[in-house]
Design an enzyme around this catalytic site. Structure first.
Site, short mmCIF file in Angstrom:
data_model
loop_
_atom_site.label_atom_id
_atom_site.label_comp_id
_atom_site.label_asym_id
_atom_site.label_seq_id
_atom_site.Cartn_x
_atom_site.Cartn_y
_atom_site.Cartn_z
N ARG A 264 -6.07 2.98 0.10
CA ARG A 264 -7.35 2.27 0.19
C ARG A 264 -7.25 0.97 1.00
NH1 ARG A 264 -12.04 1.23 -3.41
NH2 ARG A 264 -12.44 -1.00 -3.62
N ASN A 281 -12.46 -5.23 0.95
CA ASN A 281 -13.79 -5.42 0.37
C ASN A 281 -13.74 -6.25 -0.92
OD1 ASN A 281 -16.55 -5.01 0.77
ND2 ASN A 281 -16.62 -3.28 -0.65
N ARG A 282 -12.65 -6.96 -1.11
CA ARG A 282 -12.54 -7.97 -2.16
C ARG A 282 -12.04 -9.29 -1.58
NH1 ARG A 282 -14.71 -4.20 -3.86
NH2 ARG A 282 -14.36 -3.02 -5.79
N GLU A 413 -22.95 4.80 0.29
CA GLU A 413 -21.89 5.67 -0.16
C GLU A 413 -22.25 7.10 0.22
OE1 GLU A 413 -19.10 4.78 -1.62
OE2 GLU A 413 -19.43 2.76 -2.42
#
Length: 463
Positions: A264, A281-282, A413
């Protein structure tokens, strides 16, 4: 023809073509994908994602809902109890699903990596069958493609449609020195650089392969179509694509296939640990935090040593801020057929929630036109996470915008969304079969067009 026989050849050729240093890294990964099964479990009272991180790397978190998780593991089902997971339901064997993308993987690997055009040396225009009514070369969208092939495809797109397409081959570089590409699509002319931006991003998470062809298909559609609705949008906006936001991570998913296929994060080394990579994405600089166990360097959701620590995050942030105003953005991910809007860091609403909800509902409806149902909702309604790209971009738009013209960042998504009552081979998760590439791409065309129209109707397409 140069046939790719090993990751070492891939590494050498990628170094020559993409001006990177060789991605000669093998992160510790106890998870054996060839023996893994996919499960859906209910979250028991004692479940917390940090417990999964502490359990080691024999499990990969696939998807989280409000009260359930989907995961892949090669460990026995009894092991789930130690994580506080209940009533685990077997979904599929990973190897069975891998076979549905093996044809595309094999075909893509056997192509010449130096001359990677799917058109046999012809332009994309020439390769398109007359009167076919399709977008791009149909054969291209029947398989997945590695980073080198994708970048060459975009360069070819720029050469074939110079009146609409400009390729910026590098807006920044990764830890391993690979370039991050941006592709602009607009009606060229005076003032084109000052048009408001609609930003489209793919492959922020390396394992979400289906997002890559979606970006390609949409860029091709905007570049080649004569649709009057699209021409209006191209006059008012410049569309900026970052088609591979995580080049290092995406390269890793091709190395020793399928070992790292479910990777990921990016591949940045981390001090004081053998674990590798940050969840991009963090990592953005808005409510960056350690929510849901993301302070663990071995976690798939590790947020990094500090906000905006990663070269990919810095490059994307800087590039978008230099092209403000950004009217809207779509960050493509997979999976679950959802259109989501900020916030992710909290379940609370914000001053623009009603407008973003309205836009997300319309985009979900447009996404569903070809028969695949999409739903909409806020990101935080599913689970909370800090440092996400949409939250950061929305906040930047609030700082820079005024009135109705705030930035509207959506996460879409993509497929699949498994029927909850079926067992067995229905869940493909991130391993979307090659037969579903083109249908997935096509259903996103009305989504992007409707999104642009909604932004324009708000008066946000005026310079």
């Amino acid at each position: 023809m140069l046939v790719l026989k090993s990751w070492r050849i891939c590494c050498l050729v990628s170094t020559l073509l993409l001006a990177g240093s060789c991605l000669d890294v093998r992160p510790p990964y106890a998870f054996d994908i060839t023996r893994a099964k996919m499960w859906r479990c209910l979250q028991g009272p004692g479940w917390n994602i940090s417990r999964m991180d502490q359990a080691g790397m024999g499990v990969v978190l696939l998807k989280r809902g409000v009260a359930w998780v989907e995961l892949a593991t090669d460990l026995p089902i009894g092991w789930m109890d130690s994580l506080g997971l209940l009533d685990c339901l077997w979904l599929a064997n990973v190897t069975t699903i891998l076979s549905t993308e093996a044809h595309g993987e094999s075909a893509a690997r056997s192509q010449d990596l130096v001359r990677t055009s799917s058109t046999g040396g012809r332009s994309l225009r020439e390769a398109e069958p007359a009167g076919s009514g399709s977008v791009g070369v149909a054969a291209w969208f029947t398989q997945y493609h590695n980073l080198s092939q994708m970048y060459h495809w975009y360069q070819q797109l720029g050469e074939d449609y110079p009146g609409r397409v400009t390729v910026n081959s590098s807006i920044g570089r990764t830890h391993y020195n690979y370039t991050i590409m941006a592709v602009h699509v607009t009606s060229k002319g005076a003032g084109q650089e000052t048009k408001p931006v609609i930003y489209v991003q793919c492959l922020l998470h390396a394992r979400e392969w289906i997002t890559g062809p979606v970006c390609m298909y949409l860029a091709f559609y905007l570049a080649s179509t004569d649709d009057i609705q699209v021409q209006v949008l191209l006059e008012k906006f410049q569309f900026i694509f970052v088609p591979v936001a995580n080049p290092d991570g995406y390269l890793l998913t091709w190395i020793d296939y399928p070992k790292y296929r479910l990777w990921r994060k990016n591949v940045s080394p981390l001090g004081g640990t053998s674990c590798v990579g940050v969840d991009l994405n963090r990592n953005f600089d808005f409510h960056w935090s350690k929510l849901d166990g993301s302070g663990n360097p071995c976690s798939e959701e590790y947020s990094g040593p500090q906000a905006s620590s990663e070269p990919e995050t810095k490059a994307i942030s800087s590039y978008l801020l230099s092209h403000a105003p950004v009217s809207g953005a779509i960050d493509f991910h997979s999976y679950y057929q959802e259109v989501l809007y900020p916030y992710a860091w909290t379940k609370d609403s914000n001053e623009h929630t009603s407008r973003m909800k309205y836009i997300a509902e319309w985009v979900a409806s447009a996404s569903s036109q070809l028969g695949t149902p999409y739903t909409s909702g806020s990101m935080g309604s599913i689970y909370t996470a800090g440092g996400t790209f949409p939250d950061w971009l929305y906040y930047q738009g609030v700082l820079q915008g005024s009135g109705q013209c705030f930035t509207v960042p959506l996460t879409i998504e993509l497929r699949p969304k498994p029927p909850p009552t079926q067992l067995g081979n229905f869940l493909t998760g991130f391993l979307v079969p090659t037969s579903e590439i083109l249908p997935t791409c096509k259903e996103m065309v009305p989504s992007l067009v409707k999104f642009g129209q909604l932004l324009l109707s708000s008066g946000c397409g005026d310079v």
